[in-house]
Motif scaffolding. Structure first.
Motif, PDB file in Angstrom:
ATOM      1  N   ILE A 160       6.548  39.959  23.502  1.00  0.00           N
ATOM      2  CA  ILE A 160       6.946  40.933  23.868  1.00  0.00           C
ATOM      3  C   ILE A 160       8.157  40.568  22.732  1.00  0.00           C
ATOM      4  O   ILE A 160       9.020  41.318  21.798  1.00  0.00           O
ATOM      5  CB  ILE A 160       7.540  40.726  25.195  1.00  0.00           C
ATOM      6  N   LEU A 161       8.752  39.431  22.678  1.00  0.00           N
ATOM      7  CA  LEU A 161      10.199  38.718  21.622  1.00  0.00           C
ATOM      8  C   LEU A 161       9.644  39.361  19.767  1.00  0.00           C
ATOM      9  O   LEU A 161      10.229  39.789  19.148  1.00  0.00           O
ATOM     10  CB  LEU A 161      10.459  38.114  21.555  1.00  0.00           C
ATOM     11  N   VAL A 162       9.115  38.907  19.608  1.00  0.00           N
ATOM     12  CA  VAL A 162       8.314  39.346  17.797  1.00  0.00           C
ATOM     13  C   VAL A 162       8.135  40.878  18.018  1.00  0.00           C
ATOM     14  O   VAL A 162       8.004  41.617  17.308  1.00  0.00           O
ATOM     15  CB  VAL A 162       6.758  38.672  18.270  1.00  0.00           C
ATOM     16  N   THR A 165      11.831  42.572  18.242  1.00  0.00           N
ATOM     17  CA  THR A 165      11.943  42.666  16.970  1.00  0.00           C
ATOM     18  C   THR A 165      11.933  42.553  15.478  1.00  0.00           C
ATOM     19  O   THR A 165      12.444  43.397  14.767  1.00  0.00           O
ATOM     20  CB  THR A 165      13.115  41.168  17.057  1.00  0.00           C
ATOM     21  N   ILE A 166      10.933  42.102  15.137  1.00  0.00           N
ATOM     22  CA  ILE A 166      10.079  42.372  13.674  1.00  0.00           C
ATOM     23  C   ILE A 166       9.077  42.427  13.583  1.00  0.00           C
ATOM     24  O   ILE A 166       8.359  42.724  12.519  1.00  0.00           O
ATOM     25  CB  ILE A 166      10.434  40.892  13.307  1.00  0.00           C
ATOM     26  N   LEU A 172       5.913  48.141   8.777  1.00  0.00           N
ATOM     27  CA  LEU A 172       5.899  48.474   7.697  1.00  0.00           C
ATOM     28  C   LEU A 172       5.898  48.117   6.179  1.00  0.00           C
ATOM     29  O   LEU A 172       5.406  48.800   5.472  1.00  0.00           O
ATOM     30  CB  LEU A 172       7.827  49.152   7.351  1.00  0.00           C
ATOM     31  N   ILE A 173       6.139  46.952   6.128  1.00  0.00           N
ATOM     32  CA  ILE A 173       5.520  46.484   5.081  1.00  0.00           C
ATOM     33  C   ILE A 173       4.330  45.472   4.933  1.00  0.00           C
ATOM     34  O   ILE A 173       4.074  45.978   3.382  1.00  0.00           O
ATOM     35  CB  ILE A 173       6.749  44.809   5.653  1.00  0.00           C
ATOM     36  N   SER A 174       3.519  45.405   5.972  1.00  0.00           N
ATOM     37  CA  SER A 174       2.384  44.322   5.510  1.00  0.00           C
ATOM     38  C   SER A 174       1.209  45.007   6.266  1.00  0.00           C
ATOM     39  O   SER A 174       0.101  45.001   6.129  1.00  0.00           O
ATOM     40  CB  SER A 174       2.067  43.110   6.030  1.00  0.00           C
ATOM     41  N   TYR A 239      20.397  48.923  15.767  1.00  0.00           N
ATOM     42  CA  TYR A 239      19.085  49.524  14.875  1.00  0.00           C
ATOM     43  C   TYR A 239      18.135  48.173  14.991  1.00  0.00           C
ATOM     44  O   TYR A 239      16.526  49.477  15.534  1.00  0.00           O
ATOM     45  CB  TYR A 239      19.388  48.806  12.975  1.00  0.00           C
ATOM     46  N   MET A 240      18.004  47.139  15.890  1.00  0.00           N
ATOM     47  CA  MET A 240      17.412  46.769  16.131  1.00  0.00           C
ATOM     48  C   MET A 240      17.049  47.294  17.568  1.00  0.00           C
ATOM     49  O   MET A 240      15.659  46.948  18.125  1.00  0.00           O
ATOM     50  CB  MET A 240      18.020  44.618  16.695  1.00  0.00           C
ATOM     51  N   ILE A 241      17.518  47.717  17.558  1.00  0.00           N
ATOM     52  CA  ILE A 241      17.604  48.225  19.330  1.00  0.00           C
ATOM     53  C   ILE A 241      16.137  49.500  19.357  1.00  0.00           C
ATOM     54  O   ILE A 241      15.403  49.647  19.898  1.00  0.00           O
ATOM     55  CB  ILE A 241      18.744  48.592  20.927  1.00  0.00           C
ATOM     56  N   VAL A 242      17.590  50.665  18.125  1.00  0.00           N
ATOM     57  CA  VAL A 242      16.278  50.997  18.118  1.00  0.00           C
ATOM     58  C   VAL A 242      14.579  51.038  17.456  1.00  0.00           C
ATOM     59  O   VAL A 242      13.586  51.572  18.245  1.00  0.00           O
ATOM     60  CB  VAL A 242      16.522  52.212  16.903  1.00  0.00           C
ATOM     61  N   ASN A 243      13.754  49.771  16.768  1.00  0.00           N
ATOM     62  CA  ASN A 243      12.828  49.071  16.820  1.00  0.00           C
ATOM     63  C   ASN A 243      12.339  48.782  17.469  1.00  0.00           C
ATOM     64  O   ASN A 243      10.416  49.704  18.113  1.00  0.00           O
ATOM     65  CB  ASN A 243      13.156  48.175  16.015  1.00  0.00           C
ATOM     66  N   ALA A 244      13.044  48.791  19.229  1.00  0.00           N
ATOM     67  CA  ALA A 244      12.622  47.679  20.361  1.00  0.00           C
ATOM     68  C   ALA A 244      11.984  49.224  20.835  1.00  0.00           C
ATOM     69  O   ALA A 244      10.619  48.744  21.584  1.00  0.00           O
ATOM     70  CB  ALA A 244      13.706  46.928  20.604  1.00  0.00           C
TER      71      ALA A 244
END
Length: 366
Positions: A160-162, A165-166, A172-174, A239-244
């Motif tokens: 869940i954390l991974v 967060t990332i 988007l990158i890979s 920004y990190m929360i939006v991603n979450a």
């Protein structure tokens, strides 16, 4: 009744035609509301929260609040990508591009890949985003070993954390979780090895990339003028929360222990769309996010329907076609933990050719 285009025709016929009509003024009112909430939260935080170590807990609370608010802006941009703001495509893009770009979402690139996701929902080979691995594949063997060492609960928490967060930047990158059909992809650099984006959309991918570079340059400039930490606190935290939030939505609404994926032998568009699941979010979050989490089935059936009509559409479809409408009333956070825990990989269902299911022996409903 078979789940096919004939059923889709009946689903659409059950809805009043006015639910598909786009009211640009009403949409813009929602856009103003979303942007104003973010602006007010940002100004209040900048004015009243000190930039000190002792205030880090307050900045964390601010990040959660304003990131949740900013996800409403992300939803508006997402809807523009589907054309639900206006019947004029250029107006959708003129509004959606800046709203997504300021959130570091490559608007045209993700508009295209998200369209692929909608066109191949829950296709186990050709799907896009959060496509489960098949039993016996290399990632599953590796994850199984780590899961055995850590235990189910710890492994699920780490996942869940991974994911939250990332997970988004890695996608988007890979192209991680993007599915096996296209292999590694990149939302910023179109080219010969990037199977996600055909040549006709390369120019738009580059337009998205240049927009992101511009925002990053602007953030860099603000960091030089005002300092790094104010920019980190005011922008990067939310920004990190939006991603979450956005990966939670895209994962939870298409992954569940009781919801199959299909390969080309039995998949069709209607069957895939009806593999979408409604989840249960706090009422205030649902309002801020324009009910994207509680009308997601409607959204996958009728992506261009304005969000302000989706609630009425859900009520009609849920009433008339309840056997096809998937709903999970568990709190979303509980559903997220259990789903991550139960849905490690899929294997072919011997009783249903072309269906791939999460193994029952790994389901530990709580």
């Amino acid at each position: 009744m078979d789940i096919d285009h004939k059923l889709f025709t009946q689903l659409k016929a059950a809805l009043p035609a006015e639910l598909f009509v786009k009211n640009e003024v009403r949409f813009l009112a929602g856009t103003f509301r979303a942007c104003a909430l973010v602006a007010v939260a940002t100004v209040l935080a900048a004015k009243f929260i000190p930039m000190t170590l002792a205030s880090i807990p307050l900045w964390f609370v601010y990040a959660v609040i304003n990131g949740t608010l900013a996800t409403g802006v992300w939803v508006i941009g997402h809807d523009c990508g589907h054309g639900s703001f206006s019947k004029h495509k250029i107006l959708n893009d003129l509004l959606g591009y800046p709203l997504h770009t300021v959130l570091l979402v490559p608007y045209f690139s993700w508009q295209y890949s998200h369209g692929v996701h909608h066109s191949r929902t829950n296709h186990v080979d050709e799907g896009e985003t959060h496509v489960p691995n098949k039993e016996g594949t290399a990632p599953i063997v590796k994850y199984a070993k780590l899961r055995h060492v850590l235990g189910d609960d710890a492994f699920s928490v780490i996942n869940i954390l991974v994911l939250t967060t990332i997970g988004w930047p890695l996608y988007l990158i890979s192209g991680i979780t993007g599915g096996p059909a296209r292999g590694p992809t990149n939302h910023f650099l179109p080219g010969e090895g990037n199977k996600l984006f055909p040549p006709p959309v390369h120019a738009k991918v580059w337009a998205s990339t240049f927009g992101i570079v511009g925002v990053l340059a602007g953030l860099g400039y603000l960091s030089m003028v005002y300092g790094v930490w104010p920019v980190v606190a005011l922008y990067w935290g939310p920004y990190m929360i939006v991603n979450a939030w956005l990966v939670t939505y895209t994962y939870l609404h298409h992954t569940d222990a009781n919801t199959p994926h299909y390969d080309s032998r039995s998949w069709n568009w209607t069957k895939g769309a009806l593999c979408t699941i409604e989840r249960n979010y706090p009422a205030i979050v649902d309002w801020i996010h324009f009910r994207i989490g509680t009308t997601h089935v409607v959204h996958h059936l009728f992506a261009a329907m304005p969000h302000y009509n989706a609630g009425e559409a859900r009520a009609i479809l849920e009433s008339k076609f309840s056997s096809y409408y998937r709903i999970d009333n568990r709190p979303f956070w509980k559903a997220l933990f259990i789903t991550i825990k139960e849905c490690a990989h899929v294997k072919e269902d011997p009783a249903d050719a072309g269906a791939w299911v999460f193994p029952k022996d790994e389901r530990k409903r709580q």
